[in-house]
Structure formats: C-alpha cells, structure tokens
Design a protein around this motif. Sequence first.
Motif, PDB file in Angstrom:
ATOM      1  N   LEU A 238     -26.375 -14.262 -50.602  1.00  0.00           N
ATOM      2  CA  LEU A 238     -25.485 -12.980 -50.292  1.00  0.00           C
ATOM      3  C   LEU A 238     -25.926 -12.130 -51.408  1.00  0.00           C
ATOM      4  O   LEU A 238     -26.586 -12.334 -52.311  1.00  0.00           O
ATOM      5  CB  LEU A 238     -24.250 -13.168 -50.402  1.00  0.00           C
ATOM      6  CG  LEU A 238     -23.336 -14.071 -49.464  1.00  0.00           C
ATOM      7  CD1 LEU A 238     -21.997 -14.842 -49.906  1.00  0.00           C
ATOM      8  CD2 LEU A 238     -23.194 -13.151 -48.258  1.00  0.00           C
ATOM      9  N   ASN A 375     -10.657 -11.144 -52.929  1.00  0.00           N
ATOM     10  CA  ASN A 375     -11.874 -11.463 -53.349  1.00  0.00           C
ATOM     11  C   ASN A 375     -11.886 -12.926 -53.992  1.00  0.00           C
ATOM     12  O   ASN A 375     -12.599 -13.228 -55.066  1.00  0.00           O
ATOM     13  CB  ASN A 375     -12.212 -10.548 -54.621  1.00  0.00           C
ATOM     14  CG  ASN A 375     -12.553  -9.150 -54.049  1.00  0.00           C
ATOM     15  OD1 ASN A 375     -12.378  -8.918 -52.566  1.00  0.00           O
ATOM     16  ND2 ASN A 375     -12.876  -8.178 -54.562  1.00  0.00           N
ATOM     17  N   TYR A 377     -12.284 -17.267 -52.592  1.00  0.00           N
ATOM     18  CA  TYR A 377     -12.653 -18.288 -51.687  1.00  0.00           C
ATOM     19  C   TYR A 377     -11.775 -19.422 -51.752  1.00  0.00           C
ATOM     20  O   TYR A 377     -11.581 -19.887 -52.857  1.00  0.00           O
ATOM     21  CB  TYR A 377     -14.008 -18.468 -51.576  1.00  0.00           C
ATOM     22  CG  TYR A 377     -14.857 -17.536 -50.940  1.00  0.00           C
ATOM     23  CD1 TYR A 377     -15.229 -17.596 -49.655  1.00  0.00           C
ATOM     24  CD2 TYR A 377     -15.242 -16.193 -51.712  1.00  0.00           C
ATOM     25  CE1 TYR A 377     -15.802 -16.460 -48.918  1.00  0.00           C
ATOM     26  CE2 TYR A 377     -15.869 -15.401 -51.008  1.00  0.00           C
ATOM     27  CZ  TYR A 377     -16.370 -15.208 -49.650  1.00  0.00           C
ATOM     28  OH  TYR A 377     -16.980 -14.278 -49.143  1.00  0.00           O
TER      29      TYR A 377
ATOM     30  N   PHE B 372     -24.132  -9.013 -46.627  1.00  0.00           N
ATOM     31  CA  PHE B 372     -22.897  -8.156 -47.485  1.00  0.00           C
ATOM     32  C   PHE B 372     -21.547  -8.936 -47.191  1.00  0.00           C
ATOM     33  O   PHE B 372     -20.618  -7.888 -47.623  1.00  0.00           O
ATOM     34  CB  PHE B 372     -23.047  -6.645 -46.809  1.00  0.00           C
ATOM     35  CG  PHE B 372     -24.308  -6.065 -47.372  1.00  0.00           C
ATOM     36  CD1 PHE B 372     -24.744  -5.806 -48.660  1.00  0.00           C
ATOM     37  CD2 PHE B 372     -25.268  -5.740 -46.393  1.00  0.00           C
ATOM     38  CE1 PHE B 372     -26.122  -5.180 -48.869  1.00  0.00           C
ATOM     39  CE2 PHE B 372     -26.430  -5.223 -46.586  1.00  0.00           C
ATOM     40  CZ  PHE B 372     -27.010  -4.809 -47.867  1.00  0.00           C
ATOM     41  N   MET B 373     -21.658  -9.799 -46.498  1.00  0.00           N
ATOM     42  CA  MET B 373     -20.425 -10.547 -46.064  1.00  0.00           C
ATOM     43  C   MET B 373     -19.566 -11.192 -47.217  1.00  0.00           C
ATOM     44  O   MET B 373     -19.427 -12.373 -47.024  1.00  0.00           O
ATOM     45  CB  MET B 373     -20.529 -11.369 -44.843  1.00  0.00           C
ATOM     46  CG  MET B 373     -21.074 -10.764 -43.420  1.00  0.00           C
ATOM     47  SD  MET B 373     -21.374 -11.646 -42.303  1.00  0.00           S
ATOM     48  CE  MET B 373     -21.629 -10.435 -41.032  1.00  0.00           C
ATOM     49  N   CYS B 374     -19.125 -10.407 -47.973  1.00  0.00           N
ATOM     50  CA  CYS B 374     -18.272 -10.870 -49.362  1.00  0.00           C
ATOM     51  C   CYS B 374     -17.752 -10.111 -50.032  1.00  0.00           C
ATOM     52  O   CYS B 374     -18.269  -9.074 -50.417  1.00  0.00           O
ATOM     53  CB  CYS B 374     -19.549 -11.640 -50.116  1.00  0.00           C
ATOM     54  SG  CYS B 374     -18.846 -12.506 -51.796  1.00  0.00           S
ATOM     55  N   ASN B 375     -16.449 -10.292 -50.355  1.00  0.00           N
ATOM     56  CA  ASN B 375     -15.625  -9.437 -51.319  1.00  0.00           C
ATOM     57  C   ASN B 375     -15.656  -7.889 -50.646  1.00  0.00           C
ATOM     58  O   ASN B 375     -15.570  -6.976 -51.410  1.00  0.00           O
ATOM     59  CB  ASN B 375     -16.266  -9.186 -52.680  1.00  0.00           C
ATOM     60  CG  ASN B 375     -15.871 -10.622 -53.359  1.00  0.00           C
ATOM     61  OD1 ASN B 375     -15.501 -11.472 -52.849  1.00  0.00           O
ATOM     62  ND2 ASN B 375     -16.155 -10.492 -54.615  1.00  0.00           N
TER      63      ASN B 375
END
Lengths: 414, 414, 414, 414
Positions: A238, A375, A377, B372-375
């Motif tokens: 990521l 934010n 998981y 970009f798939m985070c937060n």
Amino acid sequence: MTNLADRYQQVRAFSEALAAPLSAEDCVIQSMPDVSPTGWHLAHTTWFFETFVLGADPDYAVYDASFAFLFNSYYNSIGKQFPRSQRGLISRPGLEAIRSYRRHVDRALLRRLHDRAADTWDAGTETVIELGLQHEQQHQELMLTDIKHVLSCHPLRPCYRPGSFVSREDEPADPAWLDVDEGIYRIGHADPTFCFDNELPQHRVFLDSFRVCEQLVTCGDYLQFMADGGYRRPELWLSLGWQTASEQQWAAPLYWYHDDDGWHQFTLAGARPIEPELPVCHVSYFEADAYARWAGARLPTEAEWEVAARSSSLGEGFADRLLAAEAALHPGSRSVASSLYGDVWQWTASPYTPYPGYVAPDGALGEYNGKFMCNQYVLRGGSCATSTSHIRATYRNFFPPEARWQFTGLRLAQ
Amino acid sequence: MTNLADRYQQVRAFSEALAAPLSAEDCVIQSMPDVSPTGWHLAHTTWFFETFVLGADPDYAVYDASFAFLFNSYYNSIGKQFPRSQRGLISRPGLEAIRSYRRHVDRALLRRLHDRAADTWDAGTETVIELGLQHEQQHQELMLTDIKHVLSCHPLRPCYRPGSFVSREDEPADPAWLDVDEGIYRIGHADPTFCFDNELPQHRVFLDSFRVCEQLVTCGDYLQFMADGGYRRPELWLSLGWQTASEQQWAAPLYWYHDDDGWHQFTLAGARPIEPELPVCHVSYFEADAYARWAGARLPTEAEWEVAARSSSLGEGFADRLLAAEAALHPGSRSVASSLYGDVWQWTASPYTPYPGYVAPDGALGEYNGKFMCNQYVLRGGSCATSTSHIRATYRNFFPPEARWQFTGLRLAQ
Amino acid sequence: MTNLADRYQQVRAFSEALAAPLSAEDCVIQSMPDVSPTGWHLAHTTWFFETFVLGADPDYAVYDASFAFLFNSYYNSIGKQFPRSQRGLISRPGLEAIRSYRRHVDRALLRRLHDRAADTWDAGTETVIELGLQHEQQHQELMLTDIKHVLSCHPLRPCYRPGSFVSREDEPADPAWLDVDEGIYRIGHADPTFCFDNELPQHRVFLDSFRVCEQLVTCGDYLQFMADGGYRRPELWLSLGWQTASEQQWAAPLYWYHDDDGWHQFTLAGARPIEPELPVCHVSYFEADAYARWAGARLPTEAEWEVAARSSSLGEGFADRLLAAEAALHPGSRSVASSLYGDVWQWTASPYTPYPGYVAPDGALGEYNGKFMCNQYVLRGGSCATSTSHIRATYRNFFPPEARWQFTGLRLAQ
Amino acid sequence: MTNLADRYQQVRAFSEALAAPLSAEDCVIQSMPDVSPTGWHLAHTTWFFETFVLGADPDYAVYDASFAFLFNSYYNSIGKQFPRSQRGLISRPGLEAIRSYRRHVDRALLRRLHDRAADTWDAGTETVIELGLQHEQQHQELMLTDIKHVLSCHPLRPCYRPGSFVSREDEPADPAWLDVDEGIYRIGHADPTFCFDNELPQHRVFLDSFRVCEQLVTCGDYLQFMADGGYRRPELWLSLGWQTASEQQWAAPLYWYHDDDGWHQFTLAGARPIEPELPVCHVSYFEADAYARWAGARLPTEAEWEVAARSSSLGEGFADRLLAAEAALHPGSRSVASSLYGDVWQWTASPYTPYPGYVAPDGALGEYNGKFMCNQYVLRGGSCATSTSHIRATYRNFFPPEARWQFTGLRLAQ
C-alpha cells in the motif's frame, strides 16, 4: 455470587502475577507514547472498578481524589485526563502505593459483592463488574506488550520471564485450507454471555465463497518474503505502507535483528534465534498486506474470519495456559495448533467500523469503543498474551495499520 | 474516430480555460504538501498521455527526458519521482514552456488518432486515451481546489474568477427522505462504458432497509451545530477527529472566518458572507461524522448511496455547467437541486477498501487506485469542481478523514 | 546632490541587473525558510525607501497600503509582518507589478532628492538614503545566495548566468603569514563615512601578538581534510557542530556532490569540477572551526582580522568587478589575490556581540542590527556577491554557525 | 593523603544525601531531553572515577562492562554512548544496584588512595581524583535542578525536601553599586589550586570603567517588569529571545504560576507564594537580557564580573550551608547577602568562548569543556544548589540562552 467473586479475585491476581517479575523502576517507564507504564496499568484498571462500580454507591469515599486525573485513560465524560504521552512522568504513587490502592478497592468491591442482597445492589452492577474484568484482561495483554517494548529499548535486552519452547519437529508442514460457501451469514454476538458493544448488533452479511488457511504464516514463510525483496519492492505495498516502511526503515518484523549468527528476535524470554516453524509476529497491517500480496493471496475479512472460526476450538497459545505450563510467553512456544485462535492476533482486511445499527451505550462507558472506529483495522483470534476467558469468535480487536508492538501476525485467505 | 478526438480537444481545452485567470507566479506556488502547483498539473496530465499513449510507440521521441522525473506523480513502475512535497520548487519549465509541451503532445496524439487505421494502433489505446481524459478531469478538479488553497493563503484573499450567485428565496425548505428496502443489491460498475478499476467487480451486498435525505446539509444547519457547541463537545466526535480538531484549532469549516459582520467564507469568486441555504462545504470526514451524530442521524454507506442515486439525475452543480452559466464555482451558486449529484462531494461512512474480487491492472496503471486503499473514506456524487462527463453512480472518490481543502460536504442517512 | 542621486540610480539598477536572468516563476520560489524570493527582495528594498524616506513626508501617498504587511521584514515598530517562512506564498504582486512599484518609488525619491533645497528636506534624510542603499546592497548579496539555493534544488541544476573562470597556473602556492604585535588597538568605525550601528562605538581592545594567513583556505586544502576523515572524527568538532553534521549528514561543503568523475559543485554559472586552487566556500562555522583544528591552527577573532586588514586593499573578488569582467559570480573566478578582502566571507572566532557602549538607534531603525546579537558569528571581508562600495575593514557580517548557503569560507590564524 | 580521602568520602556522601528523599521510581524519570534521571547521575559520576582513576591501573577489573555504554555521558574517545535523550529508558541497573556500584568503586578507590606509596601511584592521579570530585559536585547541582523539573511535571507538585525560609524584614532595600576603573586586567586562574581547563590560561583584557550592582535582581523587581508589559514588548528582546518566548508562551519565570491568590512558584520545598525580596530565579538569558534593557542597564561581561568579585566573600546561599541550616534549597531562603556569590547563577553578557591561548587537554578529558564553546552564555557566582568548595572567582558555568531549569538569575551592570 461465589462465581463472580472468584473470577474477580482470579483476574485481579493474574495482573499481580504479570507484574511480579518487574522492579519498581521497570514499572514507571514509558518507552513511546503508545506504551503505558506497568504501574499505570495496575492503577488504571483499579480506578475503573472504583469509578464505575464502587463510585455508583453515593456513600463510597474515594481513595485518593487525585487518581481521577492521573488514572483516567480517555473518558472525557468523567473529567480531564493527564496526557497519555506523559504517563512516564508519574513517579508517585509508586508501585507499593499502587498495590495498596488495589488491595483497598479489592476489599471494598468484594465486600459489596458479598453484601449484594442489600438494597444498593443494582441489577446492572454485575454486568459492569464483568466489563471491568474484561477491561482488566485487555490491560493484562497491554502490560505484556508494553513491558516487552520497554525492555527491548534497554541495550542489554533483559529477559522478562524465562520459559520453555517445545521442539517443532513433529508438526505438520503443509498448510490446509478451510472452504466456505457463499451465502448470507449472521455476524456479531447474539447469546446472553458477555460481549463488548462493538460486537453488536448481530446482522446479516452476504459473503461470496472463500477459503481460509488453517495455519498461520510462519517465520520461515516470512523469511522467504524478505529474501525475495519484500521490503524493497513498492509494488507489493500500500502507498501509505511503503511510505511508513521507508521512513521507519523497516527491513524485518519489530524485535528482529541480524547479527553474525543470522536473524534473531527479542522475546519476553530473552533473545532467541528465529525458528522458521513459529508464527511470524510483530508485523504491521502494512507488512501483513504486502506479504499476502506477494504470496498471491489476501487477508480474510473479519466476517470471513468469524464464519470460519465458528467450528474451531481454542489452542494452547494463550497467556494463562502458557504460564501454567511454564512455557515462554511467545507465539508457538508450546505448539502450532491448527486452531484459528491464539498465538498471534490476526490482521483482517477490514477497517474497524460500526456494525449496521450500532449504538454506543449511554454515559462514560459509551466512550469505550465507538469513538475509536477510524483508521484502524480489525484483528481476530487472540494471542499468547490473551487469556482464554477473554476470547470468542465475535471478539473484535483493533489497531492502526502501522502498529507493530502488539503480538500481531496473519493467516491467508483466497 | 471523430468523437474521441473531439472529446480529447474539449477536455484538454478545459484545463487551459481553468488556468487562464492565473499568472505565471500563481501557477508555481505549492501552499501545502497536498497541493500541487497549477503548472505541475498542466504538465503532469500531459506527461500521462505522452507516457502511456505516445510512449507505447517505439518510434516516438520523448519531448524532454527530464520530464519523466519532474512530472511523474507516483508511478514507481515508471521510475523515480521528484518528491511530491517539493513540487513548488520547480520554476522551470515555466508556464509558457509547459504550454508548448501541451501543444506538442496534443499534435502528436491527435495525429495518432487520425492515423489510427495504421498497424501501430492497439485495440487498448482508446481505453488508455479515455483513461487519460478521465485522469485529466480529476486533475481539473484538483487545479481548482489547489488554487483555492493557494489564493486563500494570500493575506489579500484574491479572487480567482468572478461569478454569479442566484437568489435562494424560492427553494424548498423541508428536507425529504428517500426510502429503500432491505435486500441483496449489486454494487459496482457493469456496463461497457468507462469506469476506474476501483469500481470493479460488480458484486452483491446485503443491505438493511434505510433512508437517505434528498437535501444536502446546509450552512444554516451547520451554524446550528456550531451554536450548540459542536466544536467543543468531545462526545460528538471520533477520538482521532477530536484530537485533530484540537491540534488544528478547528472552530468552523475551512475558509470560514468571523469578523465584525459575522461569518464569511473565502470562495473562488472572492470573499462572501455565509448564506444559510447553501450546502456546507470544506468539512472533513470528522466534522461530517460529528454533525451527523449531533443531528441524531448518520452518514450513508457507499453502497447505500449508490443504490439511492440510481434513480437520480445530475443537477446544475458541476464545473462545466457553472462556467457555461457564468456562475461562481461554488456549491449552490445556481440552485440547490434535490439531485443526489453535484455541488459537494459527500462523505460516506465507508472506508475505502477493495471490492470483493478486486484485482489491480497489470503494469504501471495498476498503481492508479489500489495502493491508496487505506485510511481514506469514500466520497460520492461529484462537486462544483467536477465535470458532468466525469461522474456516475458507481464513481468512488476518496480522501483521508482530516482532508478539508476539497469541495466536501454531506447528506444524512438513517 | 548629484552624487547621491547617481549612486541611488546605480545601486537600484544593479538589483534589476541581478534579477534580469530570472523568469517570473524563478522570482517567487522560497526553497527554505531562510531564503526569500527574488521578487520579495526587489519589493522589500523598495518598501524600505518608501517607508523610511518618502514616508517621512506627511504628504506622501503610500503606493499600496497592503505592501506594509507583505514587505516589512522584521520591523515590529512599523507593524505586523507576513511570516518570513511563508514569503513563497505571495504570488501577487507579480514580478511586473513589483517592477512598477520600484519605478514609482524611484521617481518619487529622485524628485525629492532634486527638490532637496525645499523646506521638507531633513538633514538626516541623506543618511537614511545611504542606509537604504547599503541595505539594498545587502539584499543584492542575498538575492544571489538565495537564487543559488533555489536553483540548486531543481534536479536539473540550471545555470543562473554564465561567466568565465581564469586559469590558475601562475598563482603562488605557498601561504604567507602576516605578523602583528601585542598591544591595545582601537576597533570599530570612527571616520565620518557611512557605517552600520554595529560597527560603533570605536573602543580599545588588548590583543596578544598573532599572525594571520594571507591566503584563504582552498578547495585543495579542504579535500585533504576530507580525505583525512574530517567529517568522521568527532574530536575535531564542536559538540553542536558534530550533532548538526550528523543530523544533516554533511560530508562535504554545501553544493558539492560526487559522481563518477569525482567531486563537483553547483555554481551560479552551472555545475563544475572542484578546482583545488579556488577558495573553499559554502562551509559553516562548524566546518571552518573543525578544519582549523585539524590544521593545527585557529580562526582569527574579529578584532585580529580588523587590525590585520587595515593594511590590505580590495581584490578582484567582488560582484561588481566580476560582472564587469564577465567572470563567473564564484570565489576565485578571476584571481586568488593575497588581499584580505573578497571572494568569500571569512568566519571569525567571534560571537556577534555588541561593542562596549553600543546603543541601538531610536525608532524602527534600531531594530536593524542589535536584536540579532545572539547565537551568531561574525564574518569579515566581503565575497564575490558583495559590491566594492559596500565593504570596509570595520564591516561586521553575521550568520548562525550552521549556515552554509552564504558565500562563506575561512582563513587561518595562529 | 588523609585530606583527599576525607574529601572524597564527604563529596560522595553528599550525593547520597541529595538522593535520600527520593523513591526508586523518582530516580528513573527523565522529564525532558536536558534532564538526566537521578540514578543516572549517581552511576555516571561513579563511572567517571572508575574509568579515569581506577581504569588507569591495568590490573583493575571493570565492575560491569555494560556500564561503559550506559553511563558514559559524552566522551567519544572512550566509546559509543547510549543516547542522552533516552536515559529515562534505563530501568536496570535499579537504584539499589547503582548504590552497590558506588560502594564497590568507593572501596577500590579509597584502597588505592591508602596504598598510594606503591609504584602504581601516578603523580597526576590526585589531580584526576580532584577533577572527579569537582565533576561530581557539578552533577550534584544537576541532580537538584533535574529532580526539581521532574517533580514539577507531576500534577500534584510534590515536595522534594522541606526547609525553612527566614523573614526578610530587616534587609537593606536600596541597591548599592560597585565601581571599577578602566585598565588592563588579568582574567583567569593562575594559582596552583584546582580549576577547570576553561579557566585557563590567565590573560590580559582591557576594560573600560564600569559598575556592578551589589544586589541581585529580585522577584519584586521582576514583577514590575512583567506589569510593565515585559513579556509583550518585542523592542525589549533579542530577536531569537522574542521568537523563543512566543513559541513557548513565556509569561513569567519557569515554575511560576498564577492562581486566585496571585503569583506562586514551585520550589524544592513545595509550592510557595512569590516573595518580592527574594532573588528572581529560573529566567533564561533572553529574559535576563530583556529585563536589563527595560531597567536601562545591561548584564556585566564575565571579565567585569570576575574583576568585581575578587573583593567579595561567599554568602549563605550555597547547598551545603543551606542543608546544614535546614533551610530550603531555594535562592534567598536564609538571607540576601550583598556577596556577589551564591543564591543564583548570574547570566553574563559573554558568549562562552575559549580564552586566548586555550588548549584542550589531551585524551578523553579534553572533551570536558572545549567542545561546548558555542551558542552558550557564561554564568558566574554559584547558586543555592552549588557547594561552597566548588566555587571561585574564575569559575565559568555555561548554558544555552533559552535554558531556564537551572537556578539562574541576574545582577545589573552599567
């Protein structure tokens, strides 16, 4: 109410047992903002009982009025808190004074439990006591992860507590996969036993068919990822993970280090060579995600994990069982069972969000879970620092994707 | 292929039109790390066509070899990039040189389109050209949001471009709600028209019954939230939101300021008093979430939004329509339609995650979305800075929860 | 008053000449907080004349009231200032508008000079005009050092202005030393010509006998220091210097870089190989001090420098002489004279302190020098970016010990 | 050598006495990077004797090899050091183990002193022992200033050690001035008694005539400065001081706070109201300089101070005298003598620079002083945390201009 009193004493004594190997100096150190000193954990869990159970009785005299400021973690409804990042500045009360505080609250609470027939006994009090015990069990896990971080910062890598490691030779090598069909599944807690508010309400989710690996990813697997350039290939990561790994110069899991004899790791039982058969631990979500991509697989969602775990029973990799067996508090120190539970918390692909229809409880306890749903998981399954009476299929643990100091690993899905 | 050539020229000309009111000095400023200079946007979108369309032809001679370093945004597969946070240091090529670069690439690309019968024409090339156009339309929106931020940092608050605001008097006051039944719904793009990879694959989702408000939350609504202590009551906020709001001392949406005449805001058409009927804009996810909690409602999930929006048609609040009408580039400058689309991007409750079965494309274009798939959180619907040919029910925009400089607002769900 | 008017026009035209090679985009960039954009320098120096000369006339109408905020550097007595670190955000007024502002003020000021017989002419006005000219000459040097830093941040290392470098072959190799006897010396400015307030009052200082090297330390000398581990041996460094060098990873002077062909440096005339005979430049006080310790010598104090320099005349290494000769604006581009003046500012061992009896002037101009007398070191002699009419034996320049972006070098003492 | 052994035991015991009121937890806290934990001070001073005295004997077996890393402060010649800012992470060795280490080294060193007739006795050893004792006395002062900072961070402001304060009523009110004529003076240490290297060599300095105030600036004086806007008027401040005061929001000396009963301060004897007659303390150089400017005076230079102090004798305001009298360890707790020594270290106007001809000693001890001669100011006179056997007219203490946690005050000069 013999059972609850027994359980209360058992849980409280387990905290003391976890702190027993530490000196007064050890118990006041805060090695990073996320870490709390052991003494603070011992006091805060006590303050929780005092505030939410004893404090409900208007006749109860608070033990020390200043503790509400010092040992409130994040309950804005209760009042201002001493800043979290400065907990390492509180040398007073010292460890002995905190132990006196614990004894005082224990006596008062057990007396209340004993006298529960009296008019002041509220039907919800037992629920709050059970919540306080589950809360203390969460902090027991944090005591272990935090003291591990504290000791790891010491240049001499002191051992927290020695413990045995079994030989790995007879264990199965080939990973097996558990297949699940597509369908609408009910997710979340429904029976009358204890659960946290974030496991509610039970609700329906549509899942495509999937499979989950019965074994955890091992150190040996992870070494292959590292050898294949896992930490040097941005296409596996990521974007935010790549940025974090670059800035913090990650090249292996936390607590791993390389010397002339190869890869080693710092454990609660001292430094040890990396053993390929043991579950990999102290990886962030970013590393777990990159590993899964490299392996041509993915992380399970939390709903997938929950459905798969319903048919699994607890393994050996829990704190109470390991201590009883004099095994090291480390993933896989006794066995690497095919249970979906224990040894390491498993990162899921699911951001921590409220379940459909979730409503936070009223009052201060409404701050327990809901306000952290951003934010982070979800992790599932419990770890070698968790107690067996603290885990279940619906349990949702959560940490930010960059966190590494918890006992966090992964299993693959497809 | 007349249509694609026409569309190419139209989209490219729109970028030039957006930059027209700006000086060479305006076009080189980077007012914060998230902002890119206008000149950089004009060059980067051109580099995209040159690299992914023209560059596929081995006979094509690159215009300037240094541009691959200067104007690559984040494609690690293509090579190293100049650091994003330092784009404001690139005074050369200047604005005129960038315009020459644009003309050069336009001529070459239109020639290729014209000659497409030749052997070098690849079946996928048209898809990549369309991707390049959608990409440029995304940057058109960023040009507007970024230059708004740049000009807002100037103590004199210069106007980007004047524009009209209609009177609000005749518009409906009472919010109406759209009800949707529970069921399994298909979410994601399925027809042969263009979409980004993150809209794929179409998949099934179970939804409980829900309702979505037909009107956006207005400045008037938001002023009530503020008056009721919205920015001073931690119980309304996510923990991370409260921390962010405290550290950055938020007390109103971005670009709002209070003077002797009350609340005003900086707009692309200059400073203006706050008008209660207009949609609130430039709020973060944290503010949208706190507002919804205060209002006794919640944000819709992205699946809910998509299901609800299928029956809605586009309104007036899009960049191309506003420019054509000489209206201000500001939410609600022409009307506040009951369309679910336009005026402001709407925060949803959904973290930005891959759809079940999502696979990033091969090669550099695989870096477009997945990493970009985070937060980040998904936003839906398009804004006054979006073009009408760039929006659809399945479109997933995404920003971190603290972002405020985009045209971001909200609508409620229950 | 022909002379002052001529000098005014000459100095003002020199600023324009220095900006001539730059584009509008170049003139708005601020590459670090210490750097100001070229356009800002051009406007600020003009604001200085407008405020302190024209503004003294109550009938003078200010050109643009907003400029007092935008272009005041640090005069708190005059009013609030736009933050220094954000000067790179001011795209308006643009370069052309700033030039108009300059022409307006020049016309008004020259008219005042021409009409000086009139009653409004104040005896001190000529002094303030001369101060404004010396002030502008300081900013001319900053324009060169700042634009050098700006261009150095561009990955293509663009050339500011080409210029010749003479061959070094015939120059003397062996350093000579100038001996001075012990005694009480008078230090500071005393004659009626212009000086800054920090050169006052003249006062007596007792000096032991000392010697100063007639040659500057060269790049060749410095390469020996580097080869001998100069950047890796903490015993050669001040503690704060070692910490700074470690944190910033210094391994050579600023603007030096190493490639397959050896050491090179970025200059205002483009990239060039390091030439051993040229003076070393762009070293901090920390590096100068470490070099001197390594060489078994020390830096001169500012009093020693001043006594030694009284018998020396100006060399070729000044901005006006280099430009007239079409030589590069770089130390030693024409010759390496044995003059104690020019080419590089020379770090002295003296912290920048007030002379005994120093009193800052009344009013805003009292902020010119005195308030900066802390944590800076005095430099002497002028550099290739200084004009010859701006230097003298008593001139005290000053920068923090970590500063490297000025044309700073050193000479040894014993 | 009875005297040195006695003195050794006396100084070492004084360290233990200073630590006596503290718990093990208190002794491990580091409240800011400049602060060291008390336990660290106790161990480091012991390591100093072990390394530089005992370690000179090749037969000596080091007590614990890891201590060289843990307790070396900044001697790069000896080896790597644990980072200063992380001293608060070292929970082991704990306080008891450190005390054992002290006893071990004391026994070994006293044995060596007793056997000094033997061949291993080096003529310089006594000098190094005396240096070690002076070094430990410096750390005794730091123990007090550091623990004061640690306890001040605790929200309950715990008292370190109670102590008396005398009544101020009979003391003289009007400041008297000491006049000194111009001339060449000899500055620095010259007799055979102990001094630090930075007091050498004695050298000549020319001084204009000057006067120094016989009284220290008091809290009452300082309250007038504050009431006159001292912290809000930039024209009184050095530029760097104004910036520091603004960023850190200074509005009074460190440890002062205002509540409903007016100004108070945290002291080592607990919280107390501000008493106007007591010397002001815990001001930075920036505040001392601003106060002097406001008062129409200036700070003395260190040479002026030294000349003036030659005729003065020690007062009561020293740690050993205060402890013997059971007075509070606070400036002026016993009296405000007209002695130029004691109560508070006095900021001078002199940056900390090497004396002309200064040469650092060879070897590791050469790192003691010289490498810190940058961006610090000299303080003179000793404080209530200093021992009388540790002060003299030529003693040069030094701290950065922003430091406030030392017992620092000022006297005026003209």
